[in-house]
Design a protein around this motif. Structure first.
Motif, PDB file in Angstrom:
ATOM      1  N   GLN A  23       0.807  -1.077  -0.055  1.00 46.72           N
ATOM      2  CA  GLN A  23       0.163  -0.037   0.021  1.00 46.72           C
ATOM      3  C   GLN A  23       0.940   1.102   0.021  1.00 46.72           C
ATOM      4  N   THR A  24       0.508   2.163  -0.780  1.00 44.96           N
ATOM      5  CA  THR A  24       1.003   3.504  -1.104  1.00 44.96           C
ATOM      6  C   THR A  24       0.218   4.694  -0.254  1.00 44.96           C
ATOM      7  N   LEU A  25       0.676   5.454   0.464  1.00 48.72           N
ATOM      8  CA  LEU A  25      -0.201   6.213   1.363  1.00 48.72           C
ATOM      9  C   LEU A  25       0.318   7.578   1.417  1.00 48.72           C
ATOM     10  N   THR A  26      -0.453   8.621   1.271  1.00 46.88           N
ATOM     11  CA  THR A  26      -0.139   9.720   1.693  1.00 46.88           C
ATOM     12  C   THR A  26      -0.930  10.398   2.843  1.00 46.88           C
ATOM     13  N   VAL A  27      -0.408  10.818   4.133  1.00 56.30           N
ATOM     14  CA  VAL A  27      -1.004  11.243   5.264  1.00 56.30           C
ATOM     15  C   VAL A  27      -0.550  12.401   5.753  1.00 56.30           C
ATOM     16  N   GLU A  77       4.999  10.529   2.912  1.00 52.88           N
ATOM     17  CA  GLU A  77       4.440   9.675   1.842  1.00 52.88           C
ATOM     18  C   GLU A  77       5.058   8.406   2.193  1.00 52.88           C
ATOM     19  N   LEU A  78       4.074   7.208   2.335  1.00 53.16           N
ATOM     20  CA  LEU A  78       4.459   6.100   2.955  1.00 53.16           C
ATOM     21  C   LEU A  78       4.476   4.841   1.910  1.00 53.16           C
ATOM     22  N   ASP A  79       5.217   4.089   1.856  1.00 53.57           N
ATOM     23  CA  ASP A  79       5.391   2.981   0.948  1.00 53.57           C
ATOM     24  C   ASP A  79       5.458   1.768   1.901  1.00 53.57           C
ATOM     25  N   LEU A  80       4.421   0.882   1.917  1.00 48.85           N
ATOM     26  CA  LEU A  80       4.211  -0.047   3.031  1.00 48.85           C
ATOM     27  C   LEU A  80       4.081  -1.459   2.417  1.00 48.85           C
ATOM     28  N   ARG A  81       4.336  -2.396   3.095  1.00 46.57           N
ATOM     29  CA  ARG A  81       4.170  -3.760   3.000  1.00 46.57           C
ATOM     30  C   ARG A  81       3.545  -4.628   4.401  1.00 46.57           C
ATOM     31  N   PHE A  82       2.560  -5.249   4.129  1.00 43.56           N
ATOM     32  CA  PHE A  82       1.975  -5.880   5.229  1.00 43.56           C
ATOM     33  C   PHE A  82       2.146  -7.181   4.968  1.00 43.56           C
ATOM     34  N   GLU A  83       2.596  -8.135   6.037  1.00 43.96           N
ATOM     35  CA  GLU A  83       2.895  -9.685   5.605  1.00 43.96           C
ATOM     36  C   GLU A  83       2.246 -10.209   6.938  1.00 43.96           C
ATOM     37  N   GLU A 136       2.594 -15.012  14.287  1.00 45.51           N
ATOM     38  CA  GLU A 136       2.032 -14.224  15.642  1.00 45.51           C
ATOM     39  C   GLU A 136       1.268 -12.979  15.302  1.00 45.51           C
ATOM     40  N   GLY A 137       1.311 -12.610  14.057  1.00 51.80           N
ATOM     41  CA  GLY A 137       0.578 -11.165  13.851  1.00 51.80           C
ATOM     42  C   GLY A 137       0.942 -10.727  12.388  1.00 51.80           C
ATOM     43  N   VAL A 138       1.123  -9.277  12.227  1.00 52.15           N
ATOM     44  CA  VAL A 138       1.281  -8.816  11.184  1.00 52.15           C
ATOM     45  C   VAL A 138       2.571  -8.069  11.077  1.00 52.15           C
ATOM     46  N   LEU A 139       3.552  -8.322  10.243  1.00 47.23           N
ATOM     47  CA  LEU A 139       4.721  -7.529   9.998  1.00 47.23           C
ATOM     48  C   LEU A 139       4.747  -6.478   8.825  1.00 47.23           C
ATOM     49  N   VAL A 140       5.086  -5.279   9.449  1.00 43.00           N
ATOM     50  CA  VAL A 140       4.865  -4.090   8.748  1.00 43.00           C
ATOM     51  C   VAL A 140       6.184  -3.747   8.152  1.00 43.00           C
ATOM     52  N   THR A 141       6.686  -3.612   6.967  1.00 38.24           N
ATOM     53  CA  THR A 141       7.874  -3.001   6.388  1.00 38.24           C
ATOM     54  C   THR A 141       7.323  -1.709   5.663  1.00 38.24           C
ATOM     55  N   GLY A 142       8.243  -0.856   5.819  1.00 37.14           N
ATOM     56  CA  GLY A 142       7.986   0.569   4.974  1.00 37.14           C
ATOM     57  C   GLY A 142       9.026   1.443   5.085  1.00 37.14           C
ATOM     58  N   THR A 143       8.725   2.324   3.902  1.00 35.82           N
ATOM     59  CA  THR A 143       9.789   3.609   3.865  1.00 35.82           C
ATOM     60  C   THR A 143       8.765   4.915   4.037  1.00 35.82           C
ATOM     61  N   ALA A 144       9.178   5.844   4.696  1.00 35.75           N
ATOM     62  CA  ALA A 144       8.653   6.894   4.699  1.00 35.75           C
ATOM     63  C   ALA A 144       9.552   8.201   4.335  1.00 35.75           C
ATOM     64  N   TRP A 145       8.861   9.075   3.636  1.00 34.30           N
ATOM     65  CA  TRP A 145       9.451  10.240   2.950  1.00 34.30           C
ATOM     66  C   TRP A 145       8.796  11.347   3.504  1.00 34.30           C
ATOM     67  N   VAL A 146       9.702  12.134   4.391  1.00 28.78           N
ATOM     68  CA  VAL A 146       8.972  13.192   5.415  1.00 28.78           C
ATOM     69  C   VAL A 146       9.672  14.672   4.735  1.00 28.78           C
ATOM     70  N   PRO A 147       9.185  15.768   4.652  1.00 28.85           N
ATOM     71  CA  PRO A 147       9.693  16.823   4.859  1.00 28.85           C
ATOM     72  C   PRO A 147      10.089  17.475   5.933  1.00 28.85           C
ATOM     73  N   LEU A 148      11.237  17.948   6.021  1.00 34.78           N
ATOM     74  CA  LEU A 148      11.813  18.569   7.177  1.00 34.78           C
ATOM     75  C   LEU A 148      11.970  19.952   7.094  1.00 34.78           C
ATOM     76  N   GLU A 149      11.643  20.874   8.240  1.00 33.05           N
ATOM     77  CA  GLU A 149      11.964  22.248   8.538  1.00 33.05           C
ATOM     78  C   GLU A 149      12.822  22.644   9.745  1.00 33.05           C
ATOM     79  N   GLY A 150      13.710  23.328   9.840  1.00 35.33           N
ATOM     80  CA  GLY A 150      14.317  23.601  11.186  1.00 35.33           C
ATOM     81  C   GLY A 150      15.368  24.703  10.820  1.00 35.33           C
ATOM     82  N   GLU A 151      16.284  24.798  11.617  1.00 36.12           N
ATOM     83  CA  GLU A 151      17.501  25.527  11.473  1.00 36.12           C
ATOM     84  C   GLU A 151      18.752  25.012  11.755  1.00 36.12           C
ATOM     85  N   CYS A 152      19.731  25.642  11.110  1.00 37.41           N
ATOM     86  CA  CYS A 152      21.216  25.203  11.108  1.00 37.41           C
ATOM     87  C   CYS A 152      21.638  25.454  12.687  1.00 37.41           C
TER      88      CYS A 152
END
Length: 194
Positions: free
Chosen positions: A35-39, A59-65, A69-85
């Protein structure tokens, strides 16, 4: 007297953006789905000097297996960052990638019934990705982010950005411990002039 259910209601809100339904896996070990999500980003999603703005798109790229014992969730998240040096205090804006993997155990399995407090459980086939995502992102964020690796920072005397000031920037600062001797030098110069 009203009827009371002995089954506790789920604490998870199925309408929350990071609460996901796993019923499509049907508890069949070996079944999987992607599943691919934008949240929107939750609040307080960062460290002191850098973080993800509340409501920014994740942006989340997820794999549910499904496993025994349960559900294994593997994923990658792309997140925007803001801050200061941390050195020059200039604004920073970038995108960050975080990988994560977590097992959500079924509450009615032997391992789920004996699960530690730090293990995540499925609740009515729902999983909450927020704590997993928060751990993956926050633990990987730098505590002292830099606008660039060789950022020289600010001048400790006048506060000007050293990148803008140039290599000739310096201050003649006398050590206060030698201030009394400065008066002797000034006196000697006056005697030589007079």
């Amino acid at each position: 007297m009203p009827h009371e259910s002995r089954i506790p209601l789920s604490r998870l809100d199925p309408n929350a953006p990071l609460v996901l339904d796993t019923r499509a896996l049907s508890r069949q070990p070996g079944s999987s789905r992607e599943q691919t999500l934008t949240v929107p980003a939750p609040e307080d999603f960062g460290v002191e000097m850098v973080g993800v703005p509340e409501g920014a798109e994740l942006e989340l790229d997820l794999r549910f297996e499904s496993v025994l014992e349960g559900v294994l969730v593997t994923g990658t998240a792309w997140v925007p960052l803001e801050g200061e040096c941390a050195r020059c205090l200039d604004p920073i804006a970038s995108t960050f990638e975080a990988d994560f993997q977590e097992l959500f155990v079924y509450p009615d399995t032997r391992s789920g019934g004996n699960a530690d407090d730090d293990e995540l459980r499925l609740e009515d086939d729902l999983i909450d990705l927020e704590p997993v995502l928060r751990d993956a992102v926050l633990l990987a964020l730098p505590l002292s982010p830099l606008c660039r690796d060789d950022c020289p920072g600010l001048c400790p005397e006048c506060g000007v950005r050293l990148a803008d000031a140039g290599p000739d920037h310096h201050h003649d600062v006398a050590d206060p411990r030698w201030a009394a001797l400065q008066g002797i030098t000034d006196l000697r110069e006056r005697k030589q002039e007079g």
